[in-house]
Design a protein around this motif. Structure first.
Motif, PDB file in Angstrom:
ATOM      1  N   GLU B   4      72.627  42.046 -16.765  1.00  0.00           N
ATOM      2  CA  GLU B   4      71.929  40.769 -16.753  1.00  0.00           C
ATOM      3  C   GLU B   4      72.434  39.853 -17.881  1.00  0.00           C
ATOM      4  OE1 GLU B   4      67.431  40.067 -17.112  1.00  0.00           O
ATOM      5  OE2 GLU B   4      67.850  40.576 -15.014  1.00  0.00           O
ATOM      6  N   GLY B   5      72.660  38.594 -17.526  1.00  0.00           N
ATOM      7  CA  GLY B   5      73.139  37.649 -18.543  1.00  0.00           C
ATOM      8  C   GLY B   5      74.644  37.674 -18.741  1.00  0.00           C
ATOM      9  N   GLY B  23      73.097  42.405  -4.916  1.00  0.00           N
ATOM     10  CA  GLY B  23      72.798  40.974  -4.920  1.00  0.00           C
ATOM     11  C   GLY B  23      71.981  40.588  -3.697  1.00  0.00           C
ATOM     12  N   ASN B  24      72.401  41.100  -2.540  1.00  0.00           N
ATOM     13  CA  ASN B  24      71.700  40.781  -1.291  1.00  0.00           C
ATOM     14  C   ASN B  24      70.257  41.255  -1.339  1.00  0.00           C
ATOM     15  OD1 ASN B  24      74.144  39.888  -0.493  1.00  0.00           O
ATOM     16  ND2 ASN B  24      74.559  41.544   0.970  1.00  0.00           N
ATOM     17  N   GLU B  25      70.108  42.478  -1.830  1.00  0.00           N
ATOM     18  CA  GLU B  25      68.760  43.051  -1.873  1.00  0.00           C
ATOM     19  C   GLU B  25      67.847  42.327  -2.852  1.00  0.00           C
ATOM     20  OE1 GLU B  25      69.614  47.126  -2.607  1.00  0.00           O
ATOM     21  OE2 GLU B  25      70.293  47.456  -0.542  1.00  0.00           O
ATOM     22  N   ALA B  50      80.654  32.146 -18.458  1.00  0.00           N
ATOM     23  CA  ALA B  50      79.989  33.108 -19.341  1.00  0.00           C
ATOM     24  C   ALA B  50      78.724  32.480 -19.931  1.00  0.00           C
ATOM     25  CB  ALA B  50      80.945  33.538 -20.442  1.00  0.00           C
ATOM     26  N   GLU B  51      78.830  31.214 -20.304  1.00  0.00           N
ATOM     27  CA  GLU B  51      77.707  30.480 -20.877  1.00  0.00           C
ATOM     28  C   GLU B  51      76.574  30.327 -19.855  1.00  0.00           C
ATOM     29  OE1 GLU B  51      75.855  29.062 -23.956  1.00  0.00           O
ATOM     30  OE2 GLU B  51      77.936  29.787 -24.107  1.00  0.00           O
ATOM     31  N   LEU B  52      76.956  29.990 -18.621  1.00  0.00           N
ATOM     32  CA  LEU B  52      75.958  29.836 -17.547  1.00  0.00           C
ATOM     33  C   LEU B  52      75.255  31.165 -17.265  1.00  0.00           C
ATOM     34  CD1 LEU B  52      77.837  27.563 -14.964  1.00  0.00           C
ATOM     35  CD2 LEU B  52      75.734  26.991 -16.194  1.00  0.00           C
ATOM     36  N   ALA B  53      76.011  32.255 -17.277  1.00  0.00           N
ATOM     37  CA  ALA B  53      75.445  33.574 -17.003  1.00  0.00           C
ATOM     38  C   ALA B  53      74.399  33.933 -18.066  1.00  0.00           C
ATOM     39  CB  ALA B  53      76.559  34.615 -16.963  1.00  0.00           C
ATOM     40  N   ILE B  60      73.058  35.925 -10.268  1.00  0.00           N
ATOM     41  CA  ILE B  60      74.039  37.000 -10.468  1.00  0.00           C
ATOM     42  C   ILE B  60      75.445  36.396 -10.400  1.00  0.00           C
ATOM     43  CG2 ILE B  60      74.952  39.158  -9.522  1.00  0.00           C
ATOM     44  CD1 ILE B  60      72.112  39.648  -8.376  1.00  0.00           C
ATOM     45  N   PHE B  61      76.215  36.593 -11.459  1.00  0.00           N
ATOM     46  CA  PHE B  61      77.578  36.069 -11.491  1.00  0.00           C
ATOM     47  C   PHE B  61      78.573  37.212 -11.332  1.00  0.00           C
ATOM     48  CE2 PHE B  61      75.152  32.767 -13.610  1.00  0.00           C
ATOM     49  CZ  PHE B  61      75.743  31.597 -13.163  1.00  0.00           C
ATOM     50  N   LEU B  62      79.392  37.162 -10.289  1.00  0.00           N
ATOM     51  CA  LEU B  62      80.420  38.175 -10.062  1.00  0.00           C
ATOM     52  C   LEU B  62      81.796  37.535 -10.213  1.00  0.00           C
ATOM     53  CD1 LEU B  62      79.024  39.898  -6.830  1.00  0.00           C
ATOM     54  CD2 LEU B  62      78.562  40.502  -9.218  1.00  0.00           C
TER      55      LEU B  62
END
Lengths: 340, 114
Positions: B4-5, B23-25, B50-53, B60-62
């Protein structure tokens, strides 16, 4: 004409590099990190506003025009009162760190609308050439500078090119052509489309995309991926990327010194649609005056220009050809909607 | 979740499928950054993402390197970099091609509330 306003006419620099290591050449200049790129842009006095890359190259929209980075080639084009040539020393130094040396250089520009507002080294073409001569390494031994005039006094074409021995030979076999179009006295109604809507809260990216669609720029090359940006309160820039080829448009719509430029690179074995592209460009801006410069080793690309433009009411007023080291033939043509 | 983050890099197809499934779940907004090591504009966006995350733990950022996971990039028809895909419950709801940081922020905000 306004006493002073924004200078739309760009300065354009194209640098070619070579190295001994084929691996480096594969990615080459695209390895330049963000800080180094920002240092180069600081020297010129502009910043990145949007960017995109594909397998072949990276395309940046700048606060003042555009930058294209290929593994062994850089094209940087800036308008306003930027000091473009000051990018040469830091670029050469970063390229050297990657094992790449300069083998060819081409600098071109039109006629500034506000020449007195230009800072050093852009105060005159003579000054620019002196700066170039001092900045380029000695291996670039073939050099030429020339101003190509026209019958339309407000348009003339300044060209400087330099090359080393090996690049000279290679470029003579090149099938790449470059078309640089400068348009002035844009149709007033069409130029208004490059103003932001009052109270529009959209970002420059989103507003840019809207302008691309509204003005018809999106239809110029439907295969291209467009990276666009709208400035506040007016002005627009875009880069279109299509495989290894790019096109780029910049617009300064203010009445009295309105200006738009279009540039594209392509391959001579596949230039049938260039007439169609030019036609669409003219329809977006309907300029009263335009100049078209084509740079190419072979001579057949420029012949389609007048054939395309004359039926659109743009009469060819002058046409000049000259040869430059490692650039090939530069053909400079001017067109106006007036009879004489 | 430990990630997270942070922007989660998927280095294998298995890891990618697993993250996607998670992510879907979660029904959260998933933003996928398709990137390449040789792409200058991608390096430009990395710190911004990275800042947005960090700021948006509900998204969720992948991150997918198109050379590392070639099949994924091909399946998702990624041709230019960076490409950002916005997913919700497994569906693509939006897409941004290019380092367009303002548009990215605007779209994330819009899809978070939608």
């Amino acid at each position: 004409m306004a006493l002073s306003g924004f200078e739309g006419f760009e300065k354009r620099l194209e640098l070619h590099f070579s190295g001994d290591d084929p691996v480096t050449e594969g990615i080459g200049l695209r390895q330049i990190d963000m800080e180094s790129l920002e240092e180069v842009l600081d020297a010129v006095q502009c910043t990145v506003v949007s960017a995109v890359g594909n397998r072949y190259f990276d395309a940046y929209v700048l606060s003042e025009s555009s930058l294209f980075v290929y593994p062994t080639k850089i094209i940087i084009k800036t308008c306003g009162t930027t000091q473009l040539l000051k990018s040469i020393p830091p670029l050469l130094s970063h390229a050297r760190d990657m094992g790449l040396g300069l083998c060819g250089c081409r600098y071109t520009r039109g006629n500034f609308i506000f020449p007195k507002a230009q800072p050093y080294p852009h105060t005159s073409f003579r000054e620019e050439v002196m700066y170039l001569e001092q900045s380029l390494p000695n291996n670039l031994c073939y050099r030429k500078a020339c101003v190509m005039p026209s019958k339309v006094s407000s348009h003339s074409w300044h060209v400087y090119s330099a090359s080393d021995e090996r690049h000279m030979v290679l470029e003579n076999m090149s099938n790449v052509f470059t078309i640089e179009v400068c348009m002035t006295e844009l149709d007033r109604v069409l130029a208004r489309k490059f103003y932001r809507r009052p109270g529009d809260a959209n970002s420059g990216d989103v507003a840019g995309k809207e302008m691309t669609e509204l003005t018809g720029i999106g239809n110029i090359n439907s295969h291209a991926l467009v990276c666009d940006f709208a400035f506040d309160p007016c002005g627009y820039s875009m880069n279109g990327i299509d495989g290894p080829q790019y096109s780029t448009i910049h617009v300064t719509p203010e009445d009295g010194f309105s200006y738009a430029s279009f540039e594209c690179v392509g391959f001579t074995d596949d230039h049938d649609d260039i007439g169609e592209v030019l036609k669409k460009v003219v329809q977006v801006f309907r300029p009263a005056m335009m100049s078209v410069s084509t740079t190419c080793v072979s001579q057949d690309v420029w012949t389609c220009v007048a054939k395309t433009l004359e039926p659109l009411g743009l009469n060819c007023r002058s046409s000049m050809i000259d040869e430059f080291p490692a650039a090939g033939n530069v053909v400079f043509q001017t067109f106006t909607t007036r009879r004489k | 979740m430990a990630e997270e983050g942070q922007v989660i890099s998927c280095h294998t197809v298995e890891a990618w499928n697993e993250q996607l499934q998670k992510g879907n779940e979660s029904k959260k907004l998933v933003v996928v950054d398709f990137t390449a090591s040789w792409c200058g504009p991608c390096r430009f966006m990395a710190p911004i993402l990275a800042e947005l995350a960090k700021k948006l733990p509900n998204v969720i950022f992948l991150k997918v390197d198109v050379d590392e996971l070639k099949t994924v990039a091909t399946d998702w028809a990624v041709e230019a970099m960076p490409t950002f895909m916005f997913l919700k419950e497994g569906k693509i709801v939006d897409k941004i091609v290019g380092a367009r940081k303002e548009e990215l922020q605007q779209k994330i905000t819009a899809h978070m509330v939608a």
